[in-house]
Design a protein around this motif. Structure first.
Motif, PDB file in Angstrom:
ATOM      1  N   TRP A 134       0.869  -1.215  -0.030  1.00  0.00           N
ATOM      2  CA  TRP A 134      -0.041   0.045  -0.065  1.00  0.00           C
ATOM      3  C   TRP A 134       0.968   1.341  -0.035  1.00  0.00           C
ATOM      4  CZ3 TRP A 134      -4.228  -1.056   4.326  1.00  0.00           C
ATOM      5  CH2 TRP A 134      -4.829  -2.123   3.947  1.00  0.00           C
ATOM      6  N   SER A 135       0.271   2.646  -0.615  1.00  0.00           N
ATOM      7  CA  SER A 135       1.085   3.458  -0.371  1.00  0.00           C
ATOM      8  C   SER A 135       0.911   4.235   0.920  1.00  0.00           C
ATOM      9  CB  SER A 135       0.717   4.529  -1.484  1.00  0.00           C
ATOM     10  OG  SER A 135      -0.615   4.988  -1.382  1.00  0.00           O
ATOM     11  N   TYR A 183      -0.480  11.089   5.236  1.00  0.00           N
ATOM     12  CA  TYR A 183       0.270  10.328   4.394  1.00  0.00           C
ATOM     13  C   TYR A 183       1.774  10.852   4.376  1.00  0.00           C
ATOM     14  CZ  TYR A 183      -0.418  13.639   0.710  1.00  0.00           C
ATOM     15  OH  TYR A 183      -0.613  14.725  -0.322  1.00  0.00           O
ATOM     16  N   LEU A 238       8.360   2.292   0.766  1.00  0.00           N
ATOM     17  CA  LEU A 238       7.802   2.983  -0.151  1.00  0.00           C
ATOM     18  C   LEU A 238       7.462   2.477  -1.506  1.00  0.00           C
ATOM     19  CD1 LEU A 238      10.015   6.191   0.622  1.00  0.00           C
ATOM     20  CD2 LEU A 238       7.518   5.740   1.597  1.00  0.00           C
ATOM     21  N   PRO A 239       6.163   3.067  -2.175  1.00  0.00           N
ATOM     22  CA  PRO A 239       5.994   2.559  -3.579  1.00  0.00           C
ATOM     23  C   PRO A 239       7.246   2.941  -4.681  1.00  0.00           C
ATOM     24  CG  PRO A 239       4.279   4.138  -2.795  1.00  0.00           C
ATOM     25  CD  PRO A 239       5.454   4.026  -1.637  1.00  0.00           C
ATOM     26  N   TYR A 286       5.702   9.588   5.056  1.00  0.00           N
ATOM     27  CA  TYR A 286       6.805   9.560   4.179  1.00  0.00           C
ATOM     28  C   TYR A 286       8.006  10.447   4.875  1.00  0.00           C
ATOM     29  CZ  TYR A 286       4.574   8.783  -0.177  1.00  0.00           C
ATOM     30  OH  TYR A 286       4.073   8.276  -1.498  1.00  0.00           O
ATOM     31  N   ALA A 319       7.968   6.542  -5.250  1.00  0.00           N
ATOM     32  CA  ALA A 319       8.030   7.485  -4.246  1.00  0.00           C
ATOM     33  C   ALA A 319       9.088   8.580  -4.392  1.00  0.00           C
ATOM     34  CB  ALA A 319       8.066   6.771  -2.982  1.00  0.00           C
TER      35      ALA A 319
END
Length: 153
Positions: free
Chosen positions: A91-92, A111, A134-135, A115, A138
């Motif tokens: 998941w982000s 969010y 992280l995706p 990060y 990102a």
């Protein structure tokens, strides 16, 4: 604008209380302490009790309680575990934050905070395996090929 701001010390807070008790004006207190009048007004407004007025020890305690204490993810291990589980599932950070908001019917964490937490862990520990939470895209912004921490740019 070139002046450096410093927090008021307990001794300075005691001085404010003494001058206030002596009936001096805000401007007189500020001049005696070589501080801006706005600093004295802000201090008295923030830390005066309705019943007892300005108490230096209480003011010091209040000022310390307002200091930043670190990331919510560092302070709440159960929240950190939940967030990291979501990220590990692919998941982000936005999806994790959205899921937590939906489940709790209120914003639990943003969010952006997720990060920031991951980036701070990379910078603090120099462990770049954190970036795998992280995706894939990102860290990619305008021509960067891969995620690099802020201080590595």
């Amino acid at each position: 604008m070139g002046q450096k701001y410093e927090q008021l010390s307990l001794e300075q807070r005691c001085t404010i209380a003494r001058h206030r008790q002596a009936g001096k004006t805000i401007r007189q207190i500020a001049a005696a302490m070589d501080r801006a009048p706005s600093t004295i007004v802000r201090e008295l407004k923030r830390n005066s009790g309705a019943q007892v007025g300005y108490q230096p020890a209480y003011a010091e305690q209040q000022a310390k309680s307002r200091h930043w204490r670190g990331s919510r993810l560092l302070r709440k291990p159960d929240l950190q575990e939940t967030v990291l589980k979501g990220l590990a599932q692919g998941w982000s950070p936005a999806q994790v934050a959205g899921r937590l908001k939906k489940e709790n019917r209120r914003t639990v964490i943003s969010y952006e905070s997720i990060y920031r937490f991951i980036d701070s862990q990379i910078r603090r520990t120099k462990d770049y395996s954190w970036r795998h939470y992280l995706p894939a895209s990102a860290g990619m912004t305008k021509g960067t090929a891969a995620y690099t921490p802020m201080d590595q740019n």
